[in-house]
Write a protein that holds these residues in place. Structure first.
Motif, PDB file in Angstrom:
ATOM      1  N   GLY A  72      -4.486   0.832 -12.927  1.00 61.15           N
ATOM      2  CA  GLY A  72      -4.892   1.850 -11.970  1.00 61.15           C
ATOM      3  C   GLY A  72      -6.328   2.319 -12.085  1.00 61.15           C
ATOM      4  N   THR A  73      -7.150   1.654 -12.905  1.00 61.86           N
ATOM      5  CA  THR A  73      -8.554   2.039 -13.040  1.00 61.86           C
ATOM      6  C   THR A  73      -9.434   1.113 -12.207  1.00 61.86           C
ATOM      7  OG1 THR A  73      -8.804   0.651 -15.009  1.00 61.86           O
ATOM      8  CG2 THR A  73      -8.166   2.948 -15.351  1.00 61.86           C
ATOM      9  N   PRO A  74     -10.593   1.610 -11.756  1.00 60.99           N
ATOM     10  CA  PRO A  74     -11.473   0.758 -10.954  1.00 60.99           C
ATOM     11  C   PRO A  74     -11.960  -0.462 -11.745  1.00 60.99           C
ATOM     12  CG  PRO A  74     -12.082   3.066 -10.708  1.00 60.99           C
ATOM     13  CD  PRO A  74     -11.072   3.005 -11.814  1.00 60.99           C
ATOM     14  N   LEU A  75     -12.040  -1.592 -11.067  1.00 66.65           N
ATOM     15  CA  LEU A  75     -12.582  -2.809 -11.674  1.00 66.65           C
ATOM     16  C   LEU A  75     -14.043  -2.563 -12.032  1.00 66.65           C
ATOM     17  CD1 LEU A  75     -12.063  -5.832 -12.331  1.00 66.65           C
ATOM     18  CD2 LEU A  75     -12.875  -6.351 -10.019  1.00 66.65           C
ATOM     19  N   GLU A 130     -13.190  -4.372   7.030  1.00 59.94           N
ATOM     20  CA  GLU A 130     -13.272  -4.339   8.491  1.00 59.94           C
ATOM     21  C   GLU A 130     -12.025  -3.735   9.123  1.00 59.94           C
ATOM     22  OE1 GLU A 130     -14.882  -7.414  11.960  1.00 59.94           O
ATOM     23  OE2 GLU A 130     -14.389  -8.170   9.970  1.00 59.94           O
ATOM     24  N   GLY A 131     -11.021  -3.413   8.306  1.00 57.31           N
ATOM     25  CA  GLY A 131      -9.801  -2.818   8.832  1.00 57.31           C
ATOM     26  C   GLY A 131      -8.848  -3.815   9.454  1.00 57.31           C
ATOM     27  N   LEU A 132      -8.935  -5.087   9.044  1.00 59.84           N
ATOM     28  CA  LEU A 132      -8.068  -6.119   9.610  1.00 59.84           C
ATOM     29  C   LEU A 132      -6.870  -6.436   8.715  1.00 59.84           C
ATOM     30  CD1 LEU A 132     -10.814  -8.535  10.971  1.00 59.84           C
ATOM     31  CD2 LEU A 132      -9.557  -6.752  12.199  1.00 59.84           C
ATOM     32  N   ALA A 133      -6.828  -5.848   7.530  1.00 53.99           N
ATOM     33  CA  ALA A 133      -5.705  -6.012   6.603  1.00 53.99           C
ATOM     34  C   ALA A 133      -5.717  -4.810   5.662  1.00 53.99           C
ATOM     35  CB  ALA A 133      -5.807  -7.327   5.831  1.00 53.99           C
ATOM     36  N   ASP A 134      -4.675  -4.727   4.819  1.00 58.07           N
ATOM     37  CA  ASP A 134      -4.501  -3.537   3.995  1.00 58.07           C
ATOM     38  C   ASP A 134      -4.620  -3.781   2.498  1.00 58.07           C
ATOM     39  OD1 ASP A 134      -3.576  -1.742   6.238  1.00 58.07           O
ATOM     40  OD2 ASP A 134      -2.015  -3.285   6.347  1.00 58.07           O
ATOM     41  N   LEU A 135      -4.286  -4.993   2.033  1.00 59.51           N
ATOM     42  CA  LEU A 135      -4.086  -5.197   0.601  1.00 59.51           C
ATOM     43  C   LEU A 135      -4.479  -6.617   0.212  1.00 59.51           C
ATOM     44  CD1 LEU A 135      -2.722  -3.214  -1.501  1.00 59.51           C
ATOM     45  CD2 LEU A 135      -0.679  -4.627  -1.264  1.00 59.51           C
ATOM     46  N   TYR A 136      -5.063  -6.747  -0.976  1.00 61.62           N
ATOM     47  CA  TYR A 136      -5.390  -8.064  -1.518  1.00 61.62           C
ATOM     48  C   TYR A 136      -5.078  -8.057  -3.010  1.00 61.62           C
ATOM     49  CZ  TYR A 136      -8.554 -11.649  -3.530  1.00 61.62           C
ATOM     50  OH  TYR A 136      -9.096 -12.681  -4.262  1.00 61.62           O
ATOM     51  N   PRO A 137      -3.895  -8.529  -3.405  1.00 63.38           N
ATOM     52  CA  PRO A 137      -3.582  -8.634  -4.833  1.00 63.38           C
ATOM     53  C   PRO A 137      -4.090  -9.960  -5.390  1.00 63.38           C
ATOM     54  CG  PRO A 137      -1.647  -9.170  -3.521  1.00 63.38           C
ATOM     55  CD  PRO A 137      -2.754  -8.883  -2.558  1.00 63.38           C
ATOM     56  N   ARG A 138      -4.651  -9.916  -6.603  1.00 66.34           N
ATOM     57  CA  ARG A 138      -5.183 -11.142  -7.194  1.00 66.34           C
ATOM     58  C   ARG A 138      -4.766 -11.238  -8.663  1.00 66.34           C
ATOM     59  NH1 ARG A 138      -8.868 -15.278  -5.521  1.00 66.34           N
ATOM     60  NH2 ARG A 138      -8.913 -16.719  -7.273  1.00 66.34           N
ATOM     61  N   PHE A 139      -3.954 -12.261  -8.971  1.00 67.84           N
ATOM     62  CA  PHE A 139      -3.440 -12.454 -10.320  1.00 67.84           C
ATOM     63  C   PHE A 139      -3.952 -13.738 -10.967  1.00 67.84           C
ATOM     64  CE2 PHE A 139      -0.443  -9.691  -8.168  1.00 67.84           C
ATOM     65  CZ  PHE A 139      -0.291  -8.667  -9.080  1.00 67.84           C
ATOM     66  N   PRO A 145      -9.900  -9.154 -15.001  1.00 69.92           N
ATOM     67  CA  PRO A 145      -8.448  -9.101 -15.135  1.00 69.92           C
ATOM     68  C   PRO A 145      -7.798  -9.173 -13.758  1.00 69.92           C
ATOM     69  CG  PRO A 145      -9.317  -6.886 -15.179  1.00 69.92           C
ATOM     70  CD  PRO A 145     -10.512  -7.820 -15.094  1.00 69.92           C
ATOM     71  N   SER A 146      -6.482  -9.164 -13.696  1.00 72.63           N
ATOM     72  CA  SER A 146      -5.789  -9.068 -12.407  1.00 72.63           C
ATOM     73  C   SER A 146      -6.152  -7.745 -11.739  1.00 72.63           C
ATOM     74  CB  SER A 146      -4.276  -9.140 -12.628  1.00 72.63           C
ATOM     75  OG  SER A 146      -3.904 -10.379 -13.197  1.00 72.63           O
ATOM     76  N   PHE A 147      -6.146  -7.750 -10.423  1.00 71.52           N
ATOM     77  CA  PHE A 147      -6.507  -6.530  -9.696  1.00 71.52           C
ATOM     78  C   PHE A 147      -5.823  -6.501  -8.328  1.00 71.52           C
ATOM     79  CE2 PHE A 147      -9.842  -9.644  -8.617  1.00 71.52           C
ATOM     80  CZ  PHE A 147      -9.830  -9.609  -7.237  1.00 71.52           C
ATOM     81  N   VAL A 148      -5.871  -5.330  -7.707  1.00 70.73           N
ATOM     82  CA  VAL A 148      -5.433  -5.162  -6.328  1.00 70.73           C
ATOM     83  C   VAL A 148      -6.529  -4.429  -5.569  1.00 70.73           C
ATOM     84  CG1 VAL A 148      -3.729  -4.176  -4.759  1.00 70.73           C
ATOM     85  CG2 VAL A 148      -2.989  -5.105  -6.964  1.00 70.73           C
ATOM     86  N   SER A 149      -7.029  -5.047  -4.516  1.00 69.74           N
ATOM     87  CA  SER A 149      -7.986  -4.393  -3.624  1.00 69.74           C
ATOM     88  C   SER A 149      -7.224  -3.868  -2.414  1.00 69.74           C
ATOM     89  CB  SER A 149      -9.058  -5.383  -3.169  1.00 69.74           C
ATOM     90  OG  SER A 149      -9.831  -5.819  -4.258  1.00 69.74           O
ATOM     91  N   ARG A 150      -7.645  -2.702  -1.940  1.00 68.30           N
ATOM     92  CA  ARG A 150      -6.907  -2.100  -0.833  1.00 68.30           C
ATOM     93  C   ARG A 150      -7.810  -1.220   0.017  1.00 68.30           C
ATOM     94  NH1 ARG A 150      -3.041   2.002  -4.398  1.00 68.30           N
ATOM     95  NH2 ARG A 150      -4.659   3.511  -4.949  1.00 68.30           N
ATOM     96  N   GLY A 151      -7.380  -1.016   1.249  1.00 69.73           N
ATOM     97  CA  GLY A 151      -8.086  -0.104   2.136  1.00 69.73           C
ATOM     98  C   GLY A 151      -7.640   1.325   1.889  1.00 69.73           C
ATOM     99  N   ARG A 152      -7.699   2.141   2.900  1.00 67.69           N
ATOM    100  CA  ARG A 152      -7.364   3.559   2.750  1.00 67.69           C
ATOM    101  C   ARG A 152      -5.843   3.735   2.604  1.00 67.69           C
ATOM    102  NH1 ARG A 152     -12.101   6.190   4.298  1.00 67.69           N
ATOM    103  NH2 ARG A 152     -13.437   4.919   5.653  1.00 67.69           N
TER     104      ARG A 152
END
Length: 258
Positions: free
Chosen positions: A231-234, A195-204, A250-257
């Motif tokens: 750096g590869t797509p989940l 929705e463009g309300l945040a930029d990053l979601y790291p999950r460990f 595994p651990s991942f990072v979700s992010r917007g543009r």
């Protein structure tokens, strides 16, 4: 397809809210995670809708999988279902718990629905992402609004898990100079990125594929991505993993543009 997934999620959400309002009895599964009558009733509703509409597509659902009921999915499209994501939020009387349904094709989440019944908000995505309101006491789906990830600027806002935050997440945010972050429960974190309300979601900390697939589908439809630490797509449909159980992420990072 999305219309059927949305209908299933909203119907399941009504049952969940009924348990939420009447009183919650919590039990422990074999892996020590909590489960309630709402999880099980919502899953039955979703499975019924999917089996009636798409009998040829197998379904991997959290509660059934926990009981050892996993269909053959090798080389096939399949659904991933989490009938109540954020059970700890649900039990703790927070509002950010969700119903998640996703379609996986060739390891990618290509369609997804995330419904937050206590908030009356429905997110969906299958090439484009949208947010809708659910009105009339959780019965009617209202008008649709197209959503998309925002471009990341100099000041980054991150999201973290309310119930599963850990030292690795804090260290990651510190290493990347991120001081603005908000704790949110369930798959809503993906939707807030979409929705463009945040930029990053790291999950460990631990997630399973049914926890992430629907939100990830919506995020990708909105222009974002979810990457593992190399750096590869989940990817989805992970079986016979040498270092973890079936369907564990595994651990991942979700992010917007970017």
């Amino acid at each position: 397809m999305l219309e059927i997934l949305e209908k299933a999620a909203v119907e399941a959400g009504r049952v969940i809210l009924g348990v939420y309002e009447a009183g919650i009895e919590v039990r422990q599964k074999a892996d020590c995670s909590p489960v309630t009558d709402a999880d099980e009733a919502a899953e039955r509703i979703i499975l019924r809708h999917l089996e009636e509409a798409f009998p040829q597509i197998p379904v991997v659902a959290e509660e059934a999988a926990s009981a050892g009921q996993v269909p053959e999915i090798d080389g096939r499209a399949f659904f991933l279902v989490d009938p109540l994501d954020g059970t700890r939020e649900f039990v703790g009387r927070h509002h950010d718990f969700t119903v998640n349904i996703a379609l996986i094709e060739e390891g990618r989440p290509v369609a997804g629905v995330v419904y937050a019944p206590a908030l009356g908000i429905l997110y969906s995505g299958d090439g484009a992402a949208a947010r809708k309101s659910v009105v009339s006491g959780g019965i009617e789906i209202g008008a649709s609004m197209v959503i998309g990830c925002r471009m990341r600027g100099d000041r980054v806002t991150a999201l973290a898990s309310r119930s599963h935050n850990n030292a690795e997440t804090v260290a990651y945010l510190s290493e990347h100079g991120i001081t603005d972050y908000e704790a949110v429960g369930s798959s809503l974190k993906f939707c807030l990125l979409a929705e463009g309300l945040a930029d990053l979601y790291p999950r460990f900390s631990r997630t399973m594929e049914w926890d992430t697939a629907a939100g990830d589908a919506i995020l990708r439809a909105a222009g974002g991505e979810t990457l593992t630490m190399d750096g590869t797509p989940l990817v989805y449909g992970k079986r016979n993993q040498p270092s973890d159980v079936d369907f564990a992420n595994p651990s991942f990072v979700s992010r917007g543009r970017a």
